[in-house]
Design an enzyme around this catalytic site. Structure first.
Site, PDB file in Angstrom:
ATOM      1  N   ASP A   2       0.820  -1.205   0.000  1.00  0.00           N
ATOM      2  CA  ASP A   2       0.000   0.000   0.000  1.00  0.00           C
ATOM      3  C   ASP A   2       0.857   1.260   0.000  1.00  0.00           C
ATOM      4  O   ASP A   2       1.984   1.262   0.497  1.00  0.00           O
ATOM      5  CB  ASP A   2      -0.907   0.001   1.235  1.00  0.00           C
ATOM      6  CG  ASP A   2      -2.100   0.914   1.065  1.00  0.00           C
ATOM      7  OD1 ASP A   2      -2.432   1.261  -0.085  1.00  0.00           O
ATOM      8  OD2 ASP A   2      -2.704   1.297   2.078  1.00  0.00           O
ATOM      9  N   GLY A   5      -0.189   5.356  -4.469  1.00  0.00           N
ATOM     10  CA  GLY A   5      -0.827   6.616  -4.854  1.00  0.00           C
ATOM     11  C   GLY A   5      -0.389   7.769  -3.982  1.00  0.00           C
ATOM     12  O   GLY A   5      -0.121   8.877  -4.469  1.00  0.00           O
ATOM     13  N   HIS A  19       2.399   3.540  -8.945  1.00  0.00           N
ATOM     14  CA  HIS A  19       2.270   2.118  -9.249  1.00  0.00           C
ATOM     15  C   HIS A  19       3.489   1.622 -10.021  1.00  0.00           C
ATOM     16  O   HIS A  19       3.982   0.513  -9.781  1.00  0.00           O
ATOM     17  CB  HIS A  19       0.998   1.860 -10.056  1.00  0.00           C
ATOM     18  CG  HIS A  19      -0.262   2.189  -9.318  1.00  0.00           C
ATOM     19  ND1 HIS A  19      -0.508   1.746  -8.036  1.00  0.00           N
ATOM     20  CD2 HIS A  19      -1.348   2.926  -9.683  1.00  0.00           C
ATOM     21  CE1 HIS A  19      -1.700   2.181  -7.637  1.00  0.00           C
ATOM     22  NE2 HIS A  19      -2.224   2.896  -8.623  1.00  0.00           N
ATOM     23  N   ARG A  53     -12.451   1.463  -8.971  1.00  0.00           N
ATOM     24  CA  ARG A  53     -11.696   2.696  -9.150  1.00  0.00           C
ATOM     25  C   ARG A  53     -11.991   3.280 -10.532  1.00  0.00           C
ATOM     26  O   ARG A  53     -12.588   2.607 -11.388  1.00  0.00           O
ATOM     27  CB  ARG A  53     -10.194   2.416  -9.008  1.00  0.00           C
ATOM     28  CG  ARG A  53      -9.780   2.098  -7.578  1.00  0.00           C
ATOM     29  CD  ARG A  53      -8.274   2.030  -7.427  1.00  0.00           C
ATOM     30  NE  ARG A  53      -7.881   1.796  -6.040  1.00  0.00           N
ATOM     31  CZ  ARG A  53      -6.624   1.820  -5.610  1.00  0.00           C
ATOM     32  NH1 ARG A  53      -5.637   2.071  -6.451  1.00  0.00           N
ATOM     33  NH2 ARG A  53      -6.355   1.596  -4.342  1.00  0.00           N
ATOM     34  N   LEU A 113      11.210 -20.360  -4.457  1.00  0.00           N
ATOM     35  CA  LEU A 113      10.165 -19.482  -3.926  1.00  0.00           C
ATOM     36  C   LEU A 113       8.879 -19.616  -4.720  1.00  0.00           C
ATOM     37  O   LEU A 113       8.893 -19.612  -5.953  1.00  0.00           O
ATOM     38  CB  LEU A 113      10.648 -18.032  -3.964  1.00  0.00           C
ATOM     39  CG  LEU A 113       9.621 -16.945  -3.609  1.00  0.00           C
ATOM     40  CD1 LEU A 113       9.306 -16.984  -2.116  1.00  0.00           C
ATOM     41  CD2 LEU A 113      10.130 -15.566  -4.011  1.00  0.00           C
ATOM     42  N   SER A 178      -7.739  -5.058   5.149  1.00  0.00           N
ATOM     43  CA  SER A 178      -8.318  -4.766   3.837  1.00  0.00           C
ATOM     44  C   SER A 178      -8.704  -6.010   3.044  1.00  0.00           C
ATOM     45  O   SER A 178      -8.338  -6.155   1.872  1.00  0.00           O
ATOM     46  CB  SER A 178      -7.345  -3.900   3.024  1.00  0.00           C
ATOM     47  OG  SER A 178      -7.155  -2.655   3.647  1.00  0.00           O
TER      48      SER A 178
END
Length: 243
Positions: A2, A5, A19, A53, A113, A178
């Protein structure tokens, strides 16, 4: 991941620039995770709520995520990383879905991974979907409702093939999860960083992991129970999932 923006706004840039800068951080942290021996790294890239969005930002995010994964694919192959996607991918445009599928196919033989990208994902969507699948099986007589357990639910989640996360890191300073892996993080350790994702460094990532390693994980028990040899043997498989 997060704060993209807000990072862009603080630098006088458009949100899309944040981004884009965040993609560089993804590269850095993925590489660091692999080198540190992390076995599973789940990145929350695009939530089901993100579809609401402005369309221009949605289109930009879709293009950026698919482009970034395509660009990183050769490096993932070189580093033995296997790319996986969880989420409601049926909502994705066909071209973007095909591009992601190609990247997953190209890395399918990776044994290092596991890089799990949560795309068009939300935990409420996932749990609702699991309930619908269980109900359908029960209606067909394939499942006795009286036998439904926590494990039954877990087996119907999008993350069924993977262990629950040991550590949840949220950047950007917000103290909320979230709609992310709500079932799976029941006993995850949580660390909230005030750092916006584009500024999140390998050094901070390593410091958080060091902090995690010093925490006592009790899983609802007492310290005395955790320290008991028999109980340590019982939970050892869980503990060995480094972080």
């Amino acid at each position: 991941m997060d704060g993209n923006g807000r990072w862009a706004k603080s630098h006088g840039m458009e949100r899309s620039a944040g981004h884009l800068e965040g993609v560089n951080t993804v590269h850095t942290i993925t590489q660091a995770a692999g080198e540190l021996g992390v076995k599973y790294l789940t990145l929350y890239a695009f939530s089901t709520e993100n579809w609401n969005r402005p369309q221009a930002e949605v289109d930009s995010l879709l293009n950026l995520i698919t482009y970034a994964l395509e660009k990183e694919t050769p490096g993932l192959i070189e580093n033995n990383v296997k790319l996986l996607i969880i989420g409601d991918v049926d909502r994705m445009p066909a071209e973007a879905r095909a591009r992601l599928d190609r990247s997953m196919e190209a890395t399918a033989n990776g044994t290092g991974l596991r890089l799990i990208v949560a795309f068009s994902y939300s935990s409420r969507w996932e749990i609702t979907r699991a309930c619908a699948k269980i109900a359908e099986e029960a209606a067909k007589g394939e499942l006795d409702p009286a036998t439904i357990t926590d494990e039954t639910v877990r087996e119907h989640l999008a993350t069924a093939p993977y262990p629950d996360p040991d550590l949840l890191i949220r950047t950007g300073g917000d103290f909320r999860v979230s709609n992310f892996l709500l079932w799976q993080i029941a006993y995850s350790e949580i660390f909230v960083s005030p750092t916006f994702w584009p500024d999140f460094t390998r050094e901070e990532f390593e410091a958080i992991i060091d902090n995690f390693r010093g925490r006592e994980r009790r899983f609802g028990l007492t310290s005395e129970q955790i320290n008991h040899t028999l109980w340590k043997d019982l939970i050892n498989p869980q503990c060995e999932r480094v972080p």
